[in-house]
Design an enzyme around this catalytic site. Structure first.
Site, PDB file in Angstrom:
ATOM      1  N   GLY A   1       0.830  -1.198   0.000  1.00 48.51           N
ATOM      2  CA  GLY A   1       0.000   0.000   0.000  1.00 48.51           C
ATOM      3  C   GLY A   1       0.861   1.243   0.000  1.00 48.51           C
ATOM      4  O   GLY A   1       1.980   1.239  -0.527  1.00 48.51           O
ATOM      5  N   GLU A   2       0.350   2.325   0.557  1.00 44.18           N
ATOM      6  CA  GLU A   2       1.033   3.615   0.651  1.00 44.18           C
ATOM      7  C   GLU A   2       1.181   4.322  -0.698  1.00 44.18           C
ATOM      8  O   GLU A   2       1.686   5.432  -0.757  1.00 44.18           O
ATOM      9  CB  GLU A   2       2.455   3.480   1.243  1.00 44.18           C
ATOM     10  CG  GLU A   2       2.554   2.822   2.577  1.00 44.18           C
ATOM     11  CD  GLU A   2       3.997   2.685   3.052  1.00 44.18           C
ATOM     12  OE1 GLU A   2       4.923   3.155   2.340  1.00 44.18           O
ATOM     13  OE2 GLU A   2       4.214   2.104   4.119  1.00 44.18           O
TER      14      GLU A   2
END
Length: 351
Positions: free
Chosen positions: A317-318
């Site tokens: 993610g991120e």
């Protein structure tokens, strides 16, 4: 309830004249037609999106949206909720994967905090406080948000897109941070796609097989409570997350300002699915960075008719998977703009 204009405003169309010019240029460059594969289509599509003969993605804006989830009370994560706030500080201090990639790409990076259980220190560089509530409701037992809260989250995302436009961004990336958000994303995907949670539930932050089965059971309870409403707003309100709703607003807001969007992994792809259900023409503004290791991601990508650029087994993610794909888009532009034509180079073509 107040919703940002991006929720209902028709999206702009791409410039078909520039797109056709780019297609014609590709046909006369010193290479067999189609030999650069997807890179050729990226350059053509970007030309239409940016309304230019010389597409570029030198200026990239990354916005990471963070929020906590009440469903964590059901024991669906291998990590405690305190990690969400801790990671916001890590982003600001430059230690997270997306922070490293932003520096490497020369991209601008901001973090938008929609609400965390843990305390986020004040004065962190690049962190925007858009707190709506400390965490969503427990979606297994109650709606995750009110419609007013969804509207506030959508607006926060749209504001991030506005900041990207004001900075002259040529490409927008949204990232996510929120312990428990694979549960919310899977509930949304199951609702919108009519899928069984057993098929889409995955390890998230590292659950074992027993943990994944428990997560699927929690999602089944949420879907049973939610009922048959598959509308984008109904699904977001009942099953979503603060950061997921903000990402929906950011994607719609960026496209509405003629900024192409590079979609990250599972969480952001589910947000894109919600956004496309609301604005079907959005698809012409999206690229998909990678296919994540989360089992539900392939189902969501198929529903979006998406062809991810990479498949590296990532599930962080991120915005990290999208960031890793940026050099591919840059390569497509460099080749398109810099190669010689057959006539320029004095090279014989097939005719």
């Amino acid at each position: 309830m107040t919703l940002p204009d991006c929720w209902t405003r028709p999206l702009p169309r791409t410039d078909e004249h520039c797109r056709e010019q780019a297609r014609q240029r590709q046909s006369v460059l010193t290479k067999p037609p189609g030999s650069l594969g997807t890179l050729e289509q990226i350059a053509i599509t970007l030309s239409g999106q940016q309304a230019t003969a010389t597409p570029a993605v030198d200026r990239v804006h990354i916005a990471v949206f963070a929020g906590d989830h009440g469903v964590c009370a059901e024991g669906i994560s291998a990590f405690p909720q305190a990690v969400t706030a801790q990671m916001i500080a890590n982003f600001a201090h430059g230690g997270a994967a997306i922070s490293v990639m932003a520096r490497h790409l020369g991209a601008s990076l901001e973090v938008v905090n929609l609400g965390t259980v843990g305390e986020v220190p004040g004065g962190l560089n690049g962190v925007m406080d858009a707190t709506i509530r400390p965490q969503t409701g427990n979606l297994a037992l109650e709606p995750a948000m009110t419609e007013s809260e969804v509207g506030a989250a959508l607006t926060a995302g749209d504001h991030a897109a506005q900041r990207a436009a004001e900075a002259g961004a040529q490409l927008f990336i949204a990232g996510d941070m929120g312990i428990g958000n694979t549960t919310a994303a899977t509930a949304l995907a199951c609702c919108l796609l009519g899928q069984n949670p057993d098929a889409l539930s995955g390890p998230g932050t590292g659950l074992d097989a027993r943990g994944v089965c428990h997560k699927a059971e929690v999602i089944k309870r949420a879907l049973g409570r939610h009922g048959e409403d598959q509308s984008p707003m109904g699904a977001l309100t009942s099953l979503g997350g603060l950061e997921i709703a903000a990402i929906v607003g950011a994607i719609l807001g960026a496209a509405g300002r003629r900024i192409p969007v590079l979609i990250d992994g599972y969480i952001v792809s589910v947000a894109a699915l919600v956004a496309v259900r609301q604005q079907p023409e959005l698809g012409q503004w999206l690229y998909f960075g990678h296919q994540s290791a989360e089992p539900g991601h392939r189902r969501v990508l198929d529903a979006l008719a998406a062809s991810p650029l990479l498949s590296l087994g990532m599930r962080l993610g991120e915005g990290s998977g999208a960031a890793v794909a940026v050099p591919l888009l840059r390569s497509a532009c460099t080749l398109h703009n810099g190669m010689a034509s057959f006539a320029d180079a004095g090279v014989s073509d097939r005719s």
